[in-house]
Design an enzyme around this catalytic site. Structure first.
Site, PDB file in Angstrom:
ATOM      1  NE  ARG A 103      -3.784   0.748   2.189  1.00 14.63           N
ATOM      2  CZ  ARG A 103      -4.971   0.788   2.345  1.00 14.63           C
ATOM      3  NH1 ARG A 103      -5.257   1.724   3.323  1.00 14.63           N
ATOM      4  NH2 ARG A 103      -6.052   0.195   1.884  1.00 14.63           N
ATOM      5  CG  HIS A 130      -8.264   0.220  -2.577  1.00 19.77           C
ATOM      6  ND1 HIS A 130      -7.572  -0.982  -2.445  1.00 19.77           N
ATOM      7  CD2 HIS A 130      -8.994   0.668  -1.654  1.00 19.77           C
ATOM      8  CE1 HIS A 130      -7.860  -1.276  -1.095  1.00 19.77           C
ATOM      9  NE2 HIS A 130      -8.775  -0.448  -0.679  1.00 19.77           N
ATOM     10  CD  GLN A 133     -13.016  -1.836  -0.390  1.00 23.42           C
ATOM     11  OE1 GLN A 133     -12.246  -1.980   0.724  1.00 23.42           O
ATOM     12  NE2 GLN A 133     -14.263  -2.556  -0.348  1.00 23.42           N
ATOM     13  CG  ASP A 221     -13.997   6.015  -1.031  1.00 21.89           C
ATOM     14  OD1 ASP A 221     -14.051   6.016   0.021  1.00 21.89           O
ATOM     15  OD2 ASP A 221     -13.284   5.969  -2.096  1.00 21.89           O
ATOM     16  CB  CYS A 261     -14.232   1.197   0.125  1.00 26.44           C
ATOM     17  SG  CYS A 261     -13.790   2.892  -0.022  1.00 26.44           S
ATOM     18  NE  ARG A 289     -10.227  -5.247   0.707  1.00 26.65           N
ATOM     19  CZ  ARG A 289      -9.538  -3.959   1.229  1.00 26.65           C
ATOM     20  NH1 ARG A 289     -10.136  -2.904   1.612  1.00 26.65           N
ATOM     21  NH2 ARG A 289      -8.268  -3.895   1.049  1.00 26.65           N
TER      22      ARG A 289
HETATM   23  N1   CP Z   1     -11.129   0.053   2.483  1.00 23.72           N
HETATM   24  C1   CP Z   1      -9.969   0.229   2.921  1.00 23.72           C
HETATM   25  O1   CP Z   1      -8.857  -0.138   2.345  1.00 23.72           O
HETATM   26  O2   CP Z   1      -9.779   0.288   4.376  1.00 23.72           O
HETATM   27  P1   CP Z   1      -8.515   0.694   5.041  1.00 23.72           P
HETATM   28  O3   CP Z   1      -7.939   1.861   4.579  1.00 23.72           O
HETATM   29  O4   CP Z   1      -8.854   0.647   6.684  1.00 23.72           O
HETATM   30  O5   CP Z   1      -7.518  -0.575   5.006  1.00 23.72           O
END
Ligand code: CP
Length: 303
Positions: A103, A130, A133, A221, A261, A289
């Site tokens: 990430r 992403h 997700q 979002d 998300c 997830r």
């Molecule tokens: N939706 C998501 O990626 O959540 P986090 O940022 O908590 O990992």
């Protein structure tokens, strides 16, 4: 054969169906005797340069449940954070690990690890995409409806975000109609909109009433994603007419499902009454997830 998950385009429709069959069986078989351990004796690196709750915990738990060992690396505390190159990092980590989950901010960092290393790389969020997700969201839609064909999902808010980009791609691959309702300042990426990826369709519009008509799913979002904090005041002002509130919810089908998300900024992109209503399936998405990412890791790293 798919080796990495960098954007989400790597899986075609049949690969997505196989992935979701596997995710469903991992979900129903979780914790039962005989649960597969394809990551036994394997170590998976988790490089995180941004905050996370869902992604970090679901990957760590998922790796453990598949028999592997997660190795968490706060990017700022590694030598990458002090300037060691991405290619050199990829070559070194490939000597220790059996896969990388990353990430970070720049998509090119994820691509650089994949190009220069010899182990599978999974994008766990960049400024551009992403995919974990978005694939999970598609799985959740399939779980609720049993189909993709004829499904309409309307996205309200920042149409230029990583979630909008990834949802455009996976919607086209799966075959649903994805309507992005966003102001001109945050219109979706033209190149991603134009990509030919499958039978699904994508459209951009600016009027919520039209965009929400006949919607089976509404997606929203946060308006200020990680890395865009300096633009916060402008974003909140421009995106305010796109808030998912009860009035907007009533414009969709009576049994519409609400997706997010998470994390949510209640009172900004979504109101409490919508978030806490029976329409919301946001915590199912969060749970899924785990199951979808386990299926992704089994597919890419399980050999
Ligand atoms: N939706 C998501 O990626 O959540 P986090 O940022 O908590 O990992």
């Amino acid at each position: 054969m798919v080796k990495h998950l960098l954007t989400g385009k790597e899986f075609d429709r049949s690969a997505v169906e196989r992935l979701f069959d596997l995710a469903a069986s991992l979900k129903s078989g979780r914790g039962k005797p005989g649960a597969p351990k394809p990551l036994a004796e394997k170590s998976i690196g988790m490089i995180f340069a941004k905050s996370s709750t869902r992604t970090r915990v679901s990957f760590e738990v998922g790796i453990h449940e598949l028999g592997g060992q997660p190795v968490f690396l706060d990017e700022g505390k590694t030598q990458m954070g002090r300037g060691e190159s991405v290619p050199d990092t990829a070559r070194v980590l490939s000597r220790y690990l059996h896969g990388i989950v990353i990430r970070t901010f720049e998509q090119k960092e994820v691509e650089g690890l994949a190009e220069n290393g010899s182990i599978p790389v999974i994008n766990a969020l960049t400024n551009e995409f992403h995919p974990c997700q978005a694939l999970t969201d598609l799985f959740t839609i399939y779980e609720k409806t049993g189909k993709f064909d004829g499904v309409k999902m309307t996205y309200l808010g920042d149409g230029a975000s990583n979630m909008a980009n990834s949802l455009m791609q996976v919607s086209k691959i799966a075959g649903i109609h994805f309507e992005i309702c966003a102001p001109a300042e945050f219109r979706p990426d033209a190149a991603i909109m134009a990509e030919k990826l499958g039978t699904g369709t994508v459209n951009w519009s600016t009027d919520p009433a039209n965009a929400l008509r006949d919607a089976d799913f509404i997606y929203t979002d946060v308006w200020v994603s990680m890395g865009f904090e300096k633009e916060a005041a402008d974003r909140l002002r421009i995106l305010k007419p796109y808030q998912l509130n009860w009035q907007r919810l009533a414009m969709a089908k009576p049994d519409v499902k609400v997706m997010h998300c998470l994390p949510a900024h209640r009172g900004e992109e979504i109101t409490d009454d919508v978030m806490d209503s029976t329409h919301a399936i946001v915590f199912d998405e969060a749970e899924n997830r785990l199951h979808v990412q386990k299926a992704i890791m089994m597919t890419l790293m399980g050999d």
